[in-house]
Design an enzyme around this catalytic site. Structure first.
Site, short mmCIF file in Angstrom:
data_model
loop_
_atom_site.label_atom_id
_atom_site.label_comp_id
_atom_site.label_asym_id
_atom_site.label_seq_id
_atom_site.Cartn_x
_atom_site.Cartn_y
_atom_site.Cartn_z
N HIS A 167 -6.22 -49.64 -59.66
CA HIS A 167 -7.09 -48.45 -59.63
C HIS A 167 -7.64 -48.17 -58.24
O HIS A 167 -8.12 -47.07 -57.97
CB HIS A 167 -8.19 -48.53 -60.70
CG HIS A 167 -9.34 -49.41 -60.35
ND1 HIS A 167 -9.31 -50.77 -60.45
CD2 HIS A 167 -10.58 -49.10 -59.89
CE1 HIS A 167 -10.48 -51.27 -60.06
NE2 HIS A 167 -11.28 -50.27 -59.72
N GLU A 205 -19.81 -57.70 -54.33
CA GLU A 205 -20.35 -57.21 -55.60
C GLU A 205 -21.61 -58.00 -55.91
O GLU A 205 -21.61 -59.23 -55.79
CB GLU A 205 -19.32 -57.40 -56.72
CG GLU A 205 -18.10 -56.52 -56.52
CD GLU A 205 -17.05 -56.67 -57.61
OE1 GLU A 205 -16.50 -55.64 -58.06
OE2 GLU A 205 -16.77 -57.80 -58.01
N ASP A 224 -7.83 -61.55 -58.81
CA ASP A 224 -8.54 -60.41 -59.40
C ASP A 224 -8.61 -59.21 -58.45
O ASP A 224 -8.36 -58.08 -58.85
CB ASP A 224 -9.95 -60.85 -59.82
CG ASP A 224 -10.68 -59.78 -60.62
OD1 ASP A 224 -10.04 -59.13 -61.46
OD2 ASP A 224 -11.91 -59.62 -60.42
N HIS A 229 -6.19 -55.15 -55.00
CA HIS A 229 -7.03 -54.09 -54.43
C HIS A 229 -7.14 -54.20 -52.90
O HIS A 229 -6.95 -53.23 -52.18
CB HIS A 229 -8.45 -54.15 -55.00
CG HIS A 229 -8.52 -54.03 -56.49
ND1 HIS A 229 -7.56 -53.40 -57.24
CD2 HIS A 229 -9.45 -54.46 -57.38
CE1 HIS A 229 -7.90 -53.44 -58.52
NE2 HIS A 229 -9.04 -54.09 -58.64
C1 BG6 Z 1 -11.39 -54.93 -61.20
C2 BG6 Z 1 -11.78 -56.38 -61.24
O1 BG6 Z 1 -10.01 -54.77 -61.08
O2 BG6 Z 1 -12.02 -54.31 -60.09
C3 BG6 Z 1 -13.28 -56.54 -61.29
O3 BG6 Z 1 -11.17 -56.98 -62.37
C4 BG6 Z 1 -13.94 -55.79 -60.15
O4 BG6 Z 1 -13.64 -57.91 -61.26
C5 BG6 Z 1 -13.44 -54.36 -60.14
O5 BG6 Z 1 -15.35 -55.84 -60.34
C6 BG6 Z 1 -13.97 -53.59 -58.94
O6 BG6 Z 1 -13.64 -52.25 -59.08
P1 BG6 Z 1 -14.59 -51.11 -58.50
O7 BG6 Z 1 -13.85 -49.86 -58.79
O8 BG6 Z 1 -15.89 -51.22 -59.23
O9 BG6 Z 1 -14.75 -51.42 -57.04
#
Ligand code: BG6
Length: 466
Positions: A167, A205, A224, A229
């Site tokens: 995402h 986070e 993760d 990401h």
């Molecule tokens: C997810 C992880 O893919 O991305 C989570 O599994 C993480 O652990 C999250 O908190 C972070 O996504 P975003 O969009 O909140 O930065």
């Protein structure tokens, strides 16, 4: 074929992901006029359509709010098939629910262990004919399992019809890194090893595992968020200009840059775990899973050879923010090194989007005293901005692959992290609300980590020279 999908099926309709992300994305798509085809939820819950509709309502109340008009339209599009994924009858019922759809998109919002069964039945039942398949991360837990998953998917679908969701690729701020680099002519002049001394990427986070202990303990920070990401952020930051902005040209360059990264060495990784993590539900009492990682890697390309890249990510840190800081080399100058402070480029991806150029100038007063000040361009996401899930689901249904990880990309990303993941490196405890364990010092960029700050102020390192 790039025809738009004429139905959306989501497996795992009663699950957590659907509740937190998919229903809000579907309502937003309807509201924008981007979704007007049947939406079929599939699950084994013993539910009926009314129960699924109620679940959708509940999901929206908790995640973003119910828009009465869009919600009415959404529940009008919603269908439900209840059944076991092992049972061929479930897929016969699904085919019936799809009516005459000939280009459905099947979204597997289910644990990867079920992919093979579902994909097999999709192929046998004709639900897979002309279809697209959308899969959720984690895409495997190592190179071999990712290759195995690819084999399963590509046994039934063409690569062009497989959409692997990360995402982060649906985030406008992540795509903005490409706009910054390739829309501004001046950037190319300094975006290389001659001018850049080091690059650091922080994804912080300020919360823990939020009830996902069972999943997280099998996963850890590197699997993760780093392997997927943050590597996507890194690729956008470091890839060569693509020959075109079509999906394959962009994805070719991303794969090329990953290919230039050697596997991470044990000495270049520090793993941490926040105190209290082992008391979370679903977490082993002696868990060795990391909730924090800092690592250093190299890119052996013409552009980046010799520039260290540092990545740091963790839960229960002092703030929530993703930020990139590129530090520039010191200029050849008559000004003594001890007086130079800092010259950097800071790209903040969240919560707000910022491009900040940190530049030295004479400090107020007399004498040769320098300070770093930032020239900042910043904006907060608009209230009506597309959420990442809305963007990627819309792109998959439109057959646009550019926001998805390609098979070879996923495998390259595993190649880089896998050896060190298998080494059982030590895990160091850290207190919640701190920047990780003390051992982080071992893997720290020259000049130190620059901690993202809350709001739009100048970063903590900017200051006046002695
Ligand atoms: C997810 C992880 O893919 O991305 C989570 O599994 C993480 O652990 C999250 O908190 C972070 O996504 P975003 O969009 O909140 O930065």
């Amino acid at each position: 074929m790039t025809t738009h999908s004429d139905a959306l099926v989501f497996f795992g309709a009663t699950g957590d992901l659907a509740y937190k992300k998919i229903f809000p994305a579907l309502q937003a798509m309807v509201k924008r006029g981007h979704l007007n085809v049947p939406v079929v939820g599939v699950a084994k819950a013993g539910w009926n359509l009314d129960q699924l509709r109620a679940r959708a309502h509940d999901s929206l109340e908790k995640h973003g709010g119910v828009d009465p008009t869009a919600f009415e339209k959404l529940i009008g599009l919603l269908r439900y098939v209840d059944g076991d994924y092992q049972d061929a009858a479930t897929f016969t019922a699904l085919r019936k629910a799809l009516e005459d759809a000939h280009r459905p998109a099947h979204y597997l919002a289910i644990p990867p262990i079920l992919f093979e069964t579902v994909v097999g039945h999709l192929a046998e039942s004709n639900c897979g004919r002309g279809a697209r398949v959308i899969v959720e991360k984690p895409f495997g837990h190592d190179l071999a399992s990712a290759q195995e998953l690819n084999k399963v998917l590509l046994g039934a679908f063409d690569e062009g019809d497989v959409f692997r969701i990360d995402h982060y690729l649906g985030k406008r701020a992540v795509n903005n890194v490409l706009a910054f680099r390739f829309a501004n002519t001046f950037v190319e002049a300094f975006w290389n090893r001659t001018y850049i001394e080091s690059v650091q990427i922080t994804m912080a986070e300020d919360f823990g595992v939020q009830g996902r202990g069972g999943f997280y303990d099998q996963t850890g920070t590197i699997r993760d968020v780093v392997q997927n990401h943050l590597f996507q952020v890194l690729s956008n930051l470091t890839m060569e200009p693509p020959v075109g902005f079509d999906s394959e040209s962009v994805r070719d360059e991303k794969v090329k840059v990953l290919k230039a990264i050697p596997p991470i060495e044990e000495k270049n990784l520090v793993r941490g775990q926040f105190r209290g993590y082992r008391d979370e539900n679903g977490v082993a009492k002696d868990s060795q899973t990391e909730t924090f990682a800092t690592l250093k890697l190299e890119i052996n390309s013409w552009r980046w050879k010799g520039v260290p890249f540092y990545i740091r990510a963790g839960k229960s840190l002092p703030t929530t923010s993703t930020e990139i800081v590129s530090k520039f080399r010191k200029p050849p100058t008559l000004i003594p090194d001890s007086l130079l402070v800092e010259n950097h480029l800071r790209l903040r991806l969240s919560p707000e989007v910022t491009i900040a150029m940190g530049m030295m100038a004479l400090a107020p007063g007399e004498g040769l005293s320098l300070q770093t000040g930032e020239m900042v361009a910043s904006h907060s996401p608009r209230a009506d901005e597309m959420d990442a899930y809305e963007r990627v689901l819309g792109a998959a249904m439109a057959g646009d692959s550019s926001l998805f990880a390609r098979e070879d990309y996923v495998e390259e990303a595993w190649r880089i992290v896998e050896p060190v993941l298998k080494k059982n490196t030590p895990i160091y405890q850290y207190s919640p609300n701190t920047w990780g364990p003390d051992e982080v010092e071992r893997v720290t960029p020259p000049g130190g980590w620059q901690n993202p700050i809350v709001g739009h102020e100048a970063p903590s390192v900017a200051g006046q020279a002695a």
